[in-house]
Design a protein around this motif. Structure first.
Motif, PDB file in Angstrom:
ATOM      1  N   PHE A   1       0.831  -1.205   0.000  1.00 44.88           N
ATOM      2  CA  PHE A   1       0.000   0.000   0.000  1.00 44.88           C
ATOM      3  C   PHE A   1       0.867   1.257   0.000  1.00 44.88           C
ATOM      4  CE2 PHE A   1      -3.712  -2.312   2.327  1.00 44.88           C
ATOM      5  CZ  PHE A   1      -4.054  -2.955   1.153  1.00 44.88           C
ATOM      6  N   LEU A   2       1.927   1.239   0.810  1.00 45.16           N
ATOM      7  CA  LEU A   2       2.827   2.399   0.861  1.00 45.16           C
ATOM      8  C   LEU A   2       3.521   2.617  -0.479  1.00 45.16           C
ATOM      9  CD1 LEU A   2       4.364   1.921   4.416  1.00 45.16           C
ATOM     10  CD2 LEU A   2       2.815   3.759   3.679  1.00 45.16           C
ATOM     11  N   GLN A   3       3.872   1.530  -1.149  1.00 45.25           N
ATOM     12  CA  GLN A   3       4.498   1.643  -2.468  1.00 45.25           C
ATOM     13  C   GLN A   3       3.521   2.264  -3.468  1.00 45.25           C
ATOM     14  OE1 GLN A   3       5.686  -2.081  -4.245  1.00 45.25           O
ATOM     15  NE2 GLN A   3       7.171  -1.069  -5.583  1.00 45.25           N
ATOM     16  N   THR A   4       2.277   1.843  -3.425  1.00 52.26           N
ATOM     17  CA  THR A   4       1.255   2.421  -4.301  1.00 52.26           C
ATOM     18  C   THR A   4       1.085   3.905  -4.013  1.00 52.26           C
ATOM     19  OG1 THR A   4       0.087   0.321  -4.491  1.00 52.26           O
ATOM     20  CG2 THR A   4      -1.182   2.307  -4.978  1.00 52.26           C
ATOM     21  N   MET A   5       1.059   4.261  -2.738  1.00 48.69           N
ATOM     22  CA  MET A   5       0.927   5.676  -2.353  1.00 48.69           C
ATOM     23  C   MET A   5       2.117   6.484  -2.868  1.00 48.69           C
ATOM     24  SD  MET A   5      -0.505   5.058   1.509  1.00 48.69           S
ATOM     25  CE  MET A   5      -0.310   6.754   2.025  1.00 48.69           C
ATOM     26  N   ASP A   6       3.319   5.918  -2.733  1.00 45.58           N
ATOM     27  CA  ASP A   6       4.521   6.612  -3.187  1.00 45.58           C
ATOM     28  C   ASP A   6       4.488   6.812  -4.702  1.00 45.58           C
ATOM     29  OD1 ASP A   6       7.293   7.632  -2.728  1.00 45.58           O
ATOM     30  OD2 ASP A   6       7.779   5.930  -4.039  1.00 45.58           O
ATOM     31  N   GLN A   7       4.126   5.771  -5.461  1.00 46.24           N
ATOM     32  CA  GLN A   7       4.049   5.889  -6.916  1.00 46.24           C
ATOM     33  C   GLN A   7       3.012   6.932  -7.326  1.00 46.24           C
ATOM     34  OE1 GLN A   7       3.174   1.863  -8.011  1.00 46.24           O
ATOM     35  NE2 GLN A   7       5.318   1.223  -8.001  1.00 46.24           N
ATOM     36  N   SER A   8       1.895   6.952  -6.630  1.00 43.08           N
ATOM     37  CA  SER A   8       0.847   7.927  -6.943  1.00 43.08           C
ATOM     38  C   SER A   8       1.318   9.345  -6.645  1.00 43.08           C
ATOM     39  CB  SER A   8      -0.425   7.616  -6.146  1.00 43.08           C
ATOM     40  OG  SER A   8      -0.968   6.388  -6.557  1.00 43.08           O
ATOM     41  N   ALA A   9       1.983   9.527  -5.521  1.00 44.45           N
ATOM     42  CA  ALA A   9       2.499  10.850  -5.178  1.00 44.45           C
ATOM     43  C   ALA A   9       3.555  11.303  -6.189  1.00 44.45           C
ATOM     44  CB  ALA A   9       3.074  10.841  -3.765  1.00 44.45           C
ATOM     45  N   GLN A  10       4.404  10.373  -6.646  1.00 47.99           N
ATOM     46  CA  GLN A  10       5.406  10.723  -7.657  1.00 47.99           C
ATOM     47  C   GLN A  10       4.742  11.098  -8.978  1.00 47.99           C
ATOM     48  OE1 GLN A  10       8.645   7.924  -8.022  1.00 47.99           O
ATOM     49  NE2 GLN A  10       8.782   7.683  -5.811  1.00 47.99           N
ATOM     50  N   ARG A  11       3.686  10.374  -9.350  1.00 52.83           N
ATOM     51  CA  ARG A  11       2.967  10.692 -10.578  1.00 52.83           C
ATOM     52  C   ARG A  11       2.324  12.075 -10.478  1.00 52.83           C
ATOM     53  NH1 ARG A  11      -0.529   6.452 -11.027  1.00 52.83           N
ATOM     54  NH2 ARG A  11      -2.426   7.629 -10.788  1.00 52.83           N
ATOM     55  N   MET A  12       1.759  12.380  -9.322  1.00 52.43           N
ATOM     56  CA  MET A  12       1.158  13.693  -9.127  1.00 52.43           C
ATOM     57  C   MET A  12       2.234  14.784  -9.175  1.00 52.43           C
ATOM     58  SD  MET A  12      -1.375  15.142  -6.107  1.00 52.43           S
ATOM     59  CE  MET A  12      -1.851  13.511  -5.688  1.00 52.43           C
ATOM     60  N   ALA A  13       3.379  14.535  -8.579  1.00 54.19           N
ATOM     61  CA  ALA A  13       4.476  15.511  -8.620  1.00 54.19           C
ATOM     62  C   ALA A  13       4.918  15.757 -10.057  1.00 54.19           C
ATOM     63  CB  ALA A  13       5.647  15.019  -7.766  1.00 54.19           C
ATOM     64  N   ALA A  14       4.974  14.705 -10.863  1.00 52.85           N
ATOM     65  CA  ALA A  14       5.353  14.857 -12.276  1.00 52.85           C
ATOM     66  C   ALA A  14       4.311  15.694 -13.011  1.00 52.85           C
ATOM     67  CB  ALA A  14       5.504  13.486 -12.938  1.00 52.85           C
ATOM     68  N   MET A  15       3.039  15.514 -12.662  1.00 49.16           N
ATOM     69  CA  MET A  15       1.993  16.328 -13.288  1.00 49.16           C
ATOM     70  C   MET A  15       2.166  17.797 -12.919  1.00 49.16           C
ATOM     71  SD  MET A  15      -1.421  14.045 -12.807  1.00 49.16           S
ATOM     72  CE  MET A  15      -1.476  12.339 -13.251  1.00 49.16           C
ATOM     73  N   PHE A  16       2.464  18.066 -11.656  1.00 52.83           N
ATOM     74  CA  PHE A  16       2.691  19.449 -11.240  1.00 52.83           C
ATOM     75  C   PHE A  16       3.917  20.035 -11.934  1.00 52.83           C
ATOM     76  CE2 PHE A  16       0.088  18.448  -7.385  1.00 52.83           C
ATOM     77  CZ  PHE A  16      -0.911  19.377  -7.635  1.00 52.83           C
ATOM     78  N   ASP A  17       4.968  19.229 -12.073  1.00 53.59           N
ATOM     79  CA  ASP A  17       6.156  19.690 -12.800  1.00 53.59           C
ATOM     80  C   ASP A  17       5.794  20.053 -14.238  1.00 53.59           C
ATOM     81  OD1 ASP A  17       7.708  19.323 -10.546  1.00 53.59           O
ATOM     82  OD2 ASP A  17       8.566  17.407 -11.225  1.00 53.59           O
ATOM     83  N   GLY A  18       4.950  19.239 -14.862  1.00 46.79           N
ATOM     84  CA  GLY A  18       4.491  19.534 -16.217  1.00 46.79           C
ATOM     85  C   GLY A  18       3.706  20.829 -16.286  1.00 46.79           C
ATOM     86  N   LEU A  19       2.855  21.063 -15.300  1.00 43.03           N
ATOM     87  CA  LEU A  19       2.091  22.315 -15.267  1.00 43.03           C
ATOM     88  C   LEU A  19       3.024  23.518 -15.115  1.00 43.03           C
ATOM     89  CD1 LEU A  19      -0.963  21.320 -13.041  1.00 43.03           C
ATOM     90  CD2 LEU A  19      -0.972  21.848 -15.485  1.00 43.03           C
TER      91      LEU A  19
END
Length: 175
Positions: free
Chosen positions: A79-97
């Protein structure tokens, strides 16, 4: 000599009304596009946020036991790994913005583009990801672009295309 503003001013009230109607239509189209874009971005950001918010209580529940078993700890780590991957994906989206925001504020630096050189640059950045079969015309019309921005856009579009066609052994790109 007339001032510049008079040179482009409408000659009649009818022309002014037509120009105003055209500008209103353009503004309405821009607003609709902006609303669509904001909806898409907020929708895309919600998915990783949902993962983080949904899995956090599950981890807490698994670890609340006074003596969690090995299976509980393994599941909590997952579960923690899934949370970490999701947070990294969201961070990449913010970087793109942020990158999009920066690009929109900078004036375009137009220059002549050589399609073959552009292909080589894009291919080098994508090479570790996939095999690509390029099909370019023998003679390409000349065009101008802001090369760094064009490379960034092509890299993002082609990386996305490769990601969603991962079942094919060779990506085919035709220009």
């Amino acid at each position: 000599m007339q001032p510049a503003a008079d040179a482009i001013a409408p000659q009649t009230l009818d022309q002014a009304l037509v120009l105003l109607a055209q500008r209103d239509a353009e503004l309405a189209a821009l607003r609709a596009a902006q609303q669509d874009w904001v909806y898409a971005v907020s929708h895309d950001l919600r998915a990783p946020l949902r993962h983080v918010l949904a899995f956090a209580p599950m981890v807490e529940e698994l670890l609340q036991s006074s003596n969690p078993g090995a299976d509980d700890l393994t599941e909590a780590r997952s579960f923690l790994q899934t949370m970490d991957q999701s947070a990294q994906r969201m961070a990449a989206m913010f970087d793109g913005l942020l990158a999009l925001s920066r690009a929109a504020r900078q004036p375009l630096q137009l220059q002549a583009v050589n399609l073959q050189q552009l292909r080589r640059s894009v291919e080098e950045s994508l090479q570790p990801q996939a095999r690509i079969e390029w099909s370019l015309p023998d003679e390409c019309p000349g065009f101008q672009a802001d090369v760094p921005l064009l490379l960034q856009a092509l890299d993002a579009a082609l990386s996305n295309a490769i990601k969603f066609t991962s079942t094919t052994t060779t990506a085919q790109i035709k220009v």
